[in-house]
Design a protein around this motif. Structure first.
Motif, PDB file in Angstrom:
ATOM      1  N   PRO A   1     -82.546  34.274  81.610  1.00 18.49           N
ATOM      2  CA  PRO A   1     -81.860  34.237  80.307  1.00 18.49           C
ATOM      3  C   PRO A   1     -80.347  34.126  80.413  1.00 18.49           C
ATOM      4  O   PRO A   1     -79.721  33.436  79.602  1.00 18.49           O
ATOM      5  CB  PRO A   1     -82.277  35.563  79.657  1.00 18.49           C
ATOM      6  CG  PRO A   1     -83.542  35.952  80.356  1.00 18.49           C
ATOM      7  CD  PRO A   1     -83.394  35.469  81.757  1.00 18.49           C
ATOM      8  N   GLU A   2     -79.738  34.803  81.401  1.00 21.76           N
ATOM      9  CA  GLU A   2     -78.274  34.774  81.501  1.00 21.76           C
ATOM     10  C   GLU A   2     -77.784  33.373  81.833  1.00 21.76           C
ATOM     11  O   GLU A   2     -76.791  32.891  81.274  1.00 21.76           O
ATOM     12  CB  GLU A   2     -77.786  35.760  82.575  1.00 21.76           C
ATOM     13  CG  GLU A   2     -78.032  37.213  82.237  1.00 21.76           C
ATOM     14  CD  GLU A   2     -79.456  37.640  82.567  1.00 21.76           C
ATOM     15  OE1 GLU A   2     -80.201  36.824  83.165  1.00 21.76           O
ATOM     16  OE2 GLU A   2     -79.834  38.774  82.210  1.00 21.76           O
ATOM     17  N   LEU A   3     -78.494  32.708  82.740  1.00 18.62           N
ATOM     18  CA  LEU A   3     -78.129  31.345  83.098  1.00 18.62           C
ATOM     19  C   LEU A   3     -78.264  30.424  81.891  1.00 18.62           C
ATOM     20  O   LEU A   3     -77.376  29.621  81.594  1.00 18.62           O
ATOM     21  CB  LEU A   3     -79.025  30.850  84.240  1.00 18.62           C
ATOM     22  CG  LEU A   3     -78.898  29.369  84.613  1.00 18.62           C
ATOM     23  CD1 LEU A   3     -77.496  29.024  85.066  1.00 18.62           C
ATOM     24  CD2 LEU A   3     -79.918  29.016  85.711  1.00 18.62           C
ATOM     25  N   TRP A   4     -79.347  30.561  81.159  1.00 19.53           N
ATOM     26  CA  TRP A   4     -79.580  29.722  79.987  1.00 19.53           C
ATOM     27  C   TRP A   4     -78.526  29.977  78.917  1.00 19.53           C
ATOM     28  O   TRP A   4     -78.016  29.032  78.296  1.00 19.53           O
ATOM     29  CB  TRP A   4     -80.984  29.975  79.450  1.00 19.53           C
ATOM     30  CG  TRP A   4     -81.311  29.239  78.183  1.00 19.53           C
ATOM     31  CD1 TRP A   4     -81.697  29.779  77.001  1.00 19.53           C
ATOM     32  CD2 TRP A   4     -81.284  27.817  77.982  1.00 19.53           C
ATOM     33  NE1 TRP A   4     -81.916  28.789  76.070  1.00 19.53           N
ATOM     34  CE2 TRP A   4     -81.669  27.573  76.645  1.00 19.53           C
ATOM     35  CE3 TRP A   4     -80.963  26.737  78.794  1.00 19.53           C
ATOM     36  CZ2 TRP A   4     -81.748  26.300  76.108  1.00 19.53           C
ATOM     37  CZ3 TRP A   4     -81.032  25.454  78.254  1.00 19.53           C
ATOM     38  CH2 TRP A   4     -81.422  25.247  76.935  1.00 19.53           C
ATOM     39  N   LEU A   5     -78.146  31.243  78.696  1.00 23.82           N
ATOM     40  CA  LEU A   5     -77.133  31.566  77.705  1.00 23.82           C
ATOM     41  C   LEU A   5     -75.804  30.917  78.056  1.00 23.82           C
ATOM     42  O   LEU A   5     -75.109  30.381  77.184  1.00 23.82           O
ATOM     43  CB  LEU A   5     -76.965  33.077  77.597  1.00 23.82           C
ATOM     44  CG  LEU A   5     -75.883  33.564  76.626  1.00 23.82           C
ATOM     45  CD1 LEU A   5     -76.194  33.105  75.199  1.00 23.82           C
ATOM     46  CD2 LEU A   5     -75.769  35.094  76.681  1.00 23.82           C
ATOM     47  N   SER A   6     -75.455  30.919  79.330  1.00 24.91           N
ATOM     48  CA  SER A   6     -74.181  30.317  79.739  1.00 24.91           C
ATOM     49  C   SER A   6     -74.184  28.807  79.497  1.00 24.91           C
ATOM     50  O   SER A   6     -73.159  28.232  79.098  1.00 24.91           O
ATOM     51  CB  SER A   6     -73.900  30.615  81.215  1.00 24.91           C
ATOM     52  OG  SER A   6     -74.827  29.951  82.059  1.00 24.91           O
ATOM     53  N   LEU A   7     -75.332  28.171  79.705  1.00 20.74           N
ATOM     54  CA  LEU A   7     -75.417  26.731  79.472  1.00 20.74           C
ATOM     55  C   LEU A   7     -75.347  26.420  77.977  1.00 20.74           C
ATOM     56  O   LEU A   7     -74.732  25.422  77.570  1.00 20.74           O
ATOM     57  CB  LEU A   7     -76.708  26.176  80.065  1.00 20.74           C
ATOM     58  CG  LEU A   7     -76.830  26.253  81.595  1.00 20.74           C
ATOM     59  CD1 LEU A   7     -78.173  25.729  82.053  1.00 20.74           C
ATOM     60  CD2 LEU A   7     -75.697  25.465  82.266  1.00 20.74           C
ATOM     61  N   ARG A   8     -75.958  27.270  77.151  1.00 18.03           N
ATOM     62  CA  ARG A   8     -75.874  27.060  75.707  1.00 18.03           C
ATOM     63  C   ARG A   8     -74.435  27.241  75.226  1.00 18.03           C
ATOM     64  O   ARG A   8     -73.963  26.485  74.362  1.00 18.03           O
ATOM     65  CB  ARG A   8     -76.799  28.056  74.982  1.00 18.03           C
ATOM     66  CG  ARG A   8     -78.285  27.822  75.175  1.00 18.03           C
ATOM     67  CD  ARG A   8     -78.736  26.495  74.582  1.00 18.03           C
ATOM     68  NE  ARG A   8     -78.534  26.404  73.159  1.00 18.03           N
ATOM     69  CZ  ARG A   8     -79.484  26.645  72.253  1.00 18.03           C
ATOM     70  NH1 ARG A   8     -80.702  26.983  72.642  1.00 18.03           N
ATOM     71  NH2 ARG A   8     -79.228  26.521  70.970  1.00 18.03           N
ATOM     72  N   GLN A   9     -73.746  28.231  75.748  1.00 20.43           N
ATOM     73  CA  GLN A   9     -72.351  28.454  75.356  1.00 20.43           C
ATOM     74  C   GLN A   9     -71.473  27.278  75.782  1.00 20.43           C
ATOM     75  O   GLN A   9     -70.579  26.854  75.040  1.00 20.43           O
ATOM     76  CB  GLN A   9     -71.852  29.746  75.976  1.00 20.43           C
ATOM     77  CG  GLN A   9     -72.493  30.994  75.373  1.00 20.43           C
ATOM     78  CD  GLN A   9     -72.118  32.262  76.108  1.00 20.43           C
ATOM     79  OE1 GLN A   9     -71.693  32.229  77.284  1.00 20.43           O
ATOM     80  NE2 GLN A   9     -72.285  33.405  75.446  1.00 20.43           N
ATOM     81  N   GLU A  10     -71.745  26.730  76.959  1.00 19.34           N
ATOM     82  CA  GLU A  10     -71.002  25.561  77.421  1.00 19.34           C
ATOM     83  C   GLU A  10     -71.232  24.367  76.482  1.00 19.34           C
ATOM     84  O   GLU A  10     -70.297  23.635  76.138  1.00 19.34           O
ATOM     85  CB  GLU A  10     -71.445  25.183  78.834  1.00 19.34           C
ATOM     86  CG  GLU A  10     -70.791  23.905  79.363  1.00 19.34           C
ATOM     87  CD  GLU A  10     -71.469  23.373  80.611  1.00 19.34           C
ATOM     88  OE1 GLU A  10     -71.126  22.260  81.019  1.00 19.34           O
ATOM     89  OE2 GLU A  10     -72.362  24.055  81.170  1.00 19.34           O
ATOM     90  N   ALA A  11     -72.477  24.191  76.036  1.00 13.44           N
ATOM     91  CA  ALA A  11     -72.784  23.085  75.120  1.00 13.44           C
ATOM     92  C   ALA A  11     -72.046  23.248  73.796  1.00 13.44           C
ATOM     93  O   ALA A  11     -71.558  22.256  73.227  1.00 13.44           O
ATOM     94  CB  ALA A  11     -74.296  23.014  74.894  1.00 13.44           C
ATOM     95  N   GLU A  12     -71.962  24.482  73.289  1.00 12.29           N
ATOM     96  CA  GLU A  12     -71.238  24.713  72.039  1.00 12.29           C
ATOM     97  C   GLU A  12     -69.752  24.435  72.214  1.00 12.29           C
ATOM     98  O   GLU A  12     -69.099  23.882  71.314  1.00 12.29           O
ATOM     99  CB  GLU A  12     -71.471  26.146  71.561  1.00 12.29           C
ATOM    100  CG  GLU A  12     -72.898  26.423  71.110  1.00 12.29           C
ATOM    101  CD  GLU A  12     -73.335  25.508  69.984  1.00 12.29           C
ATOM    102  OE1 GLU A  12     -72.515  25.238  69.076  1.00 12.29           O
ATOM    103  OE2 GLU A  12     -74.490  25.038  70.025  1.00 12.29           O
TER     104      GLU A  12
END
Length: 724
Positions: A239-250
């Motif tokens: 989840p932490e890795l996925w959250l960081s990628l979502r934040q990067e996309a935003e």
């Protein structure tokens, strides 16, 4: 991070583009497969692919490969894998199975054997087992069979990644989003956008090309608005890795809107699809970014402030029958004239299932890419809009004169023997049935791609377009042989044979005018008399494949009020009148066909007061509110595949428009009445939403007589009734 193996699927023909894209996500392509790419890399690379891939359908995390030469060996391989690390014990899963071999010929059987193996693995030692959930599983297991090996994996995407979330309206699906992205990449849009270019789609439909182009230019992740992915309940999820990628996309989405943006404009002459496009771009968060306007191709115009470079990319329709080709060629010609007028110095991309019409555009294509729109082979044609690329527009498949001669005696003898055989079989069948107009030969031999029809002793020959594997000289040679053989094989004089060709020509040749012989003659069908003309028009006046439909109408028309939409020469109305219809109304936009239909009815002594023929645009007529006297018991509607005649209220594209036409026709049908709907678009798909509104029965098989059973897709036909 540890290395994993992924299989990433994509539309057929997009594999090389996908391999290049995967490299930007940190994955290393290993090899391309049909409609997919094998790659290796970290889980982060797999996550990035789910979030950012503009081309992928699914991202499969490879688990293992097992022997699948039999159902038992498949089960043995599956049951020995450690499924506990991939499926929650108290969760749910589903198996998707693709492929077959001699031992496993049914995907349901294959999926069941995989499921059995997984469940039995959990049952070892009396352990709890996950449940099976076909609709909303926690984990999707992908099983792909190739010969004797079964590849197993976790579907990290969970749904096809072409679904970005901005297209939610039900109905007929336009071009898929990842195919649109592939076209943009092949056309060089990212480079054009970086250089300050703008984007236009003059036939934008629901706006998919426009939205994908804007998402690229604004650096918007395609998966940014997705409601969920397949890995989110997978035990190996980070989840932490996925959250960081979502934040990067935003963050990238915010930054993408800060700089100077290209201008985007989409046009279509159908106001309904423009309304759909507006809804789609709103859901995509592109309000104010894309200009949409109802406008015909011929009226294409760009207001001030557009860049000197840019991309015009579009996906025009195409026609099926000979009579539709002239209108379609005019549309492509109009497209070429318009882009040369408003976008000099730009690039033009045309994605089409009928690439031969590219010559009508009046520009030389510098690149052609073979792709698929679903299962339909298609091409992306690229043009530079400049004087150096200009050429005289040419019509495809232009008729020309061929001198009958035999170059290959053996090959010619094969055709002669086939025709004689067909006369003994199909000809004998027709005589026993009292049928005097029928199809004798329909490209039975690949060497002679012809349709040969008999009209009471006269012969009508049409040449199909030769495949690109056959050069023009060879095609002409074979046609010359056929013209030399047919009269002798059928026992007719040469002057009783009429030939219409679909032949490529070079230079400045244009579509030659049809003859003006005025050679009408009468034929007979199930007690009806009908006028035909084999020379003067692209079609003869009688669609032979609809003979069983006309007979059915004749047998069921007694006392019925009959409506014939797009009536052509009124043959179906003649059968209805002869069958005892109480009254009829026949509509067609062509004055030529209206007159022809009136003459056909007069030949059969139909009362013109009870059996009226009117010149009308069926699209506009159907759109009007019906008057009390416009209620019918039996309606026949056989629209063209495509038409953009200047006399029409709009463009007719049967795949896109049939739902509206059927609903409007049903509004004029009595509660106990029947609509017979037919069309000859060979890749036609009936709108599924109609099946929830009406009682629908496909009767295509029963509407083909023996002479057309070799070509079962010549037309499709449905009986449609109101629900009780």
């Amino acid at each position: 991070m540890s290395q994993s193996v992924f299989f990433v699927t994509c539309p057929k023909g997009v594999e090389y583009l996908l391999a290049d894209e995967l490299k930007t996500f940190g994955l290393e392509p290993v090899r391309n497969a049909p409609a997919g790419v094998w790659a290796k890399g970290s889980l982060e690379g797999g996550y990035r692919t789910c979030l950012w891939s503009r081309l992928a359908n699914r991202v499969i995390l490879h688990i293992d490969e097992v022997d699948a030469t039999s159902g038992d060996r498949l089960y043995d391989g599956v049951v020995h894998l450690d499924w506990q690390q991939h499926i929650p014990v108290n969760g749910s899963f589903r198996v998707t199975f693709l492929g077959q071999n001699e031992a496993i010929r049914n995907t349901q059987f294959g999926a069941q054997r995989v499921k059995d193996g997984i469940v039995d693995r959990f049952r070892v030692g009396g352990g709890q087992r996950p449940s099976s959930d076909a609709k909303a599983p926690d984990v999707v297991i992908s099983a792909r069979l190739n010969r004797g090996r079964l590849s197993l994996g976790i579907d990290l995407s969970g749904h096809s990644l072409h679904m970005r979330g901005y297209r939610t309206e039900k109905g007929l699906a336009p071009m898929k989003e990842n195919l649109a992205a592939a076209l943009l990449l092949r056309a060089g849009w990212p480079e054009i956008a970086r250089e300050g270019g703008d984007f236009v789609d003059p036939m934008c439909g629901s706006g998919t090309l426009l939205i994908e182009a804007a998402m690229m230019a604004l650096d918007l992740a395609p998966g940014r608005k997705s409601e969920g992915f397949g890995f989110e309940k997978w035990p190996g999820h980070q989840p932490e890795l996925w959250l960081s990628l979502r934040q990067e996309a935003e963050r990238r989405a915010h930054e993408g809107k800060q700089g100077k943006l290209p201008k985007f404009a989409g046009f279509d002459q159908d106001s309904r699809v423009i309304a759909t496009a507006r809804n789609n771009l709103q859901r995509a968060g592109l309000d104010g970014v894309i200009q949409l306007e109802v406008r015909q191709v011929a009226d294409l115009a760009l207001d001030g402030g557009w860049a000197e470079t840019g991309l015009v990319l579009t996906n025009p329709p195409y026609g099926e029958r000979l009579s539709e080709r002239r209108e379609l060629s005019a549309l492509y010609r109009s497209l070429g004239e318009s882009v040369k007028r408003v976008a000099p110095g730009w690039r033009l991309g045309v994605f089409t299932g009928a690439p031969e019409y590219g010559k009508s555009i009046g520009l030389r294509s510098y690149k052609q890419y073979r792709l698929f729109n679903g299962k339909l082979p298609a091409q992306l044609l690229l043009f530079e809009i400049d004087d150096a690329s200009a050429m005289t527009p040419r019509e495809p498949d232009i008729p020309g004169e061929i001198t009958p001669r035999i170059a290959n005696e053996e090959r010619a003898a094969m055709l002669g023997n086939r025709l004689k055989k067909n006369m003994k079989t199909i000809g004998q069948w027709a005589r026993k049935q009292g049928i005097s107009c029928y199809r004798l030969y329909d490209a039975d031999m690949p060497e002679f791609a012809l349709a040969i029809d008999i009209y009471e002793g006269r012969v009508h020959v049409q040449e199909y377009a030769a495949p690109k594997s056959v050069d023009e000289r060879s095609a002409r040679e074979r046609l010359a042989e056929a013209l030399a053989v047919i009269p002798g094989a059928l026992g007719i004089e040469r002057e009783d044979m009429v030939t219409k060709q679909r032949q490529r020509q070079t230079g400045t040749s244009q579509y030659e005018k049809q003859e003006a012989s005025g050679e009408f003659f009468q034929v007979h069908e199930h007690g009806c008399v009908l006028k035909v003309n084999l020379k003067d028009y692209l079609d003869t006046g009688l669609f032979l494949d609809h003979r069983p439909v006309r007979l059915w109408i004749q047998q069921h028309a007694k006392g019925q009020r009959f409506l014939n939409l797009f009536c052509y020469t009124g043959a179906a109305t003649v059968h209805a009148a002869v069958g005892g219809a109480s009254r009829s109304l026949s509509l067609d936009m062509s004055k030529t066909y209206v007159n022809w239909a009136e003459e056909n009815l007069a030949l059969n002594r139909a009362d013109p007061k009870r059996h009226r023929v009117e010149q009308a645009d069926c699209l506009a007529w159907l759109a009007e509110k019906p008057s009390p006297d416009q209620r019918f018991d039996l309606i026949f509607m056989d629209p063209p595949t495509f038409s953009n005649s200047a006399r029409m209220a709009g463009v007719l594209d049967i795949q896109k428009d049939h739902g509206r036409l059927i609903r409007q026709a049903m509004a004029r049908l009595n509660s106990e009445g029947l609509l017979i709907f037919s069309n000859n678009f060979r890749r036609f798909k009936l709108d599924e939403a109609l099946e929830g509104e009406f009682e629908i029965e496909e009767v295509s098989k029963s509407t083909l007589d023996r002479d057309f059973q070799r070509n079962a897709r010549i037309h499709r036909c449905w009986h449609i009734r109101h629900q009780d």
